[in-house]
Write an enzyme that holds these catalytic residues in place. Structure first.
Site, mmCIF file in Angstrom:
data_model
loop_
_atom_site.group_PDB
_atom_site.id
_atom_site.type_symbol
_atom_site.label_atom_id
_atom_site.label_comp_id
_atom_site.label_asym_id
_atom_site.label_seq_id
_atom_site.Cartn_x
_atom_site.Cartn_y
_atom_site.Cartn_z
ATOM 1 C CG ASP A 1 -0.211 -0.010 2.528
ATOM 2 O OD1 ASP A 1 1.047 -0.046 2.514
ATOM 3 O OD2 ASP A 1 -0.874 0.023 3.580
ATOM 4 C CD GLU B 1 0.632 2.348 5.948
ATOM 5 O OE1 GLU B 1 1.011 1.474 6.741
ATOM 6 O OE2 GLU B 1 -0.462 2.926 6.051
ATOM 7 N NE ARG C 1 15.141 25.909 -2.071
ATOM 8 C CZ ARG C 1 15.098 25.442 -3.322
ATOM 9 N NH1 ARG C 1 15.394 26.224 -4.321
ATOM 10 N NH2 ARG C 1 14.767 24.192 -3.550
ATOM 11 C CG ASP D 1 21.740 35.234 -5.808
ATOM 12 O OD1 ASP D 1 22.579 35.055 -4.894
ATOM 13 O OD2 ASP D 1 20.844 34.416 -6.066
ATOM 14 C CE LYS E 1 18.364 34.625 -7.863
ATOM 15 N NZ LYS E 1 18.678 33.234 -7.485
ATOM 16 N NE ARG F 1 14.187 32.604 -7.147
ATOM 17 C CZ ARG F 1 14.482 31.711 -8.096
ATOM 18 N NH1 ARG F 1 13.575 31.344 -8.977
ATOM 19 N NH2 ARG F 1 15.683 31.185 -8.145
HETATM 20 C C1 R5P Z 1 18.375 31.194 -4.126
HETATM 21 O O1 R5P Z 1 18.599 32.353 -3.834
HETATM 22 C C2 R5P Z 1 19.435 30.150 -4.200
HETATM 23 O O2 R5P Z 1 20.640 30.611 -3.702
HETATM 24 C C3 R5P Z 1 19.641 29.687 -5.623
HETATM 25 O O3 R5P Z 1 20.173 30.742 -6.382
HETATM 26 C C4 R5P Z 1 18.340 29.227 -6.213
HETATM 27 O O4 R5P Z 1 17.722 28.286 -5.381
HETATM 28 C C5 R5P Z 1 18.586 28.618 -7.566
HETATM 29 O O5 R5P Z 1 17.365 28.292 -8.145
HETATM 30 P P1 R5P Z 1 17.268 28.021 -9.681
HETATM 31 O O6 R5P Z 1 18.360 27.068 -10.061
HETATM 32 O O7 R5P Z 1 15.907 27.430 -9.868
HETATM 33 O O8 R5P Z 1 17.397 29.323 -10.400
#
Ligand code: R5P
Length: 304
Positions: A33, A35, A91, A168, A191, A193
């Site tokens: 199942d 587990e 994270r 970054d 950088k 996001r």
């Molecule tokens: C985030 O700030 C981490 O330091 C990495 O830069 C991030 O997790 C990388 O993610 P990805 O490869 O998806 O761009």
């Protein structure tokens, strides 16, 4: 005595060898199942170290880690050290948006309540996560191990003009640490996001802080052997952007280093396609790029 969970078996075996300790075997399988069944065989000592990363499949690896810790305690082990080279969910250390789960805190609570007496990890994304623990918790840097590997590679290839670059500003500390060991300059990109798998990177800030002794500007990239360093490579989006920019500004080669090579969504292929010479990750997670072993660093930490 060392026990490796199924995500970190090889690493555990190497740590046991480094320390001259016994490696204890864990049998895991699944019932029809789905587990999990887990059995620890052999005579246990008073102190046991469990090594298990909690990368993909995160929930399964985490559950296995919890089963091992709790089982050891239940079997009478007095002290359990949990070494989690890559800690999944780290994270999400806070509520970025209302209503979100603070996953990192829950994971720490679970590891602790399973019975861990000590916790060790590597380059955790946010060091403040360790404050969620009441037990002693250490964050070890993999930079010395990566830098040692890289120095040998550079000298083998006769590359004598390296420049370490953080993709970054958050990774700039790693770049500083690594460049100090290698003995070269370092710098960072900026950088932004835009989403979980979309980032925008700029060269405008390819320079060190003005207070820093090292000042590297855009022109300094030309002809250099660029070494990108980050803690995690997930989708590779961050690194692909960085490679594109560094190539655009004349870097003669780009090596890519990270501690935790998650490399999801064909991340490695996209990074090589962007022009990376080599991706160099550690064995915190098992992948084709896990070239640097953390075994010695873990053994050293356990000796302390
Ligand atoms: C985030 O700030 C981490 O330091 C990495 O830069 C991030 O997790 C990388 O993610 P990805 O490869 O998806 O761009």
């Amino acid at each position: 005595m060392i026990i490796g969970g199924s995500a970190s078996q090889d690493l555990a075996a190497h740590v046991a060898r480094e320390l001259g300790e016994e490696l204890c075997y864990v049998e895991t399988r699944k019932f029809p199942d789905g587990e999990r069944y887990l059995r620890i065989s052999g005579e246990l000592e008073d102190e046991v170290t469990v090594i298990q990363s909690t990368g993909y499949p995160q929930d399964e690896n985490l559950m296995e880690l919890l089963f091992i810790i709790a089982n050891l305690k239940d079997l009478g082990v007095k002290k359990v050290k949990a070494v989690v080279p890559y800690m999944g969910y780290a994270r999400q250390e806070k509520r970025f948006n209302p209503g979100e789960t603070v996953s990192a805190k829950i994971i720490c609570d679970l590891i602790q309540s399973a019975g861990a007496d000590e916790f060790i990890t590597f380059n955790i994304h946010e060091e403040c996560v360790l404050n969620f623990f009441d037990i002693p918790a250490r964050n070890i840097s993999a930079m010395p191990a990566i830098a040692e590997y890289l120095s040998k590679k550079l000298s083998r290839q006769g590359k004598d003009n390296p420049l370490v670059i953080a993709p970054d500003k958050g990774a700039y500390g790693f770049a500083q640490e690594m460049s100090a060991i290698i003995g070269c300059d370092c710098t960072y990109l900026t950088k932004v996001r835009l989403g979980p798998d979309k980032v925008e990177t700029k060269i405008v800030d390819v320079r060190c802080d003005s207070e820093s002794e090292n000042t590297v500007n855009v022109d300094s990239v030309k002809g250099m052997n660029a070494i990108i360093i980050d803690d995690i490579i997930a989708t590779g989006g961050t690194i692909v952007n960085a490679i594109n920019i560094l190539k655009q500004y004349g870097a003669s080669s780009v090596d890519v280093c990270c501690v935790h090579p998650i490399l999801t969504n064909n991340g490695a292929t996209r990074i090589y396609a962007a022009g990376a010479d080599k991706i160099i990750g550690t064995n915190s997670l098992s992948s084709d790029t896990s070239r640097v072993s953390l075994a010695k660093a873990i053994a050293d930490a356990l000796r302390e």
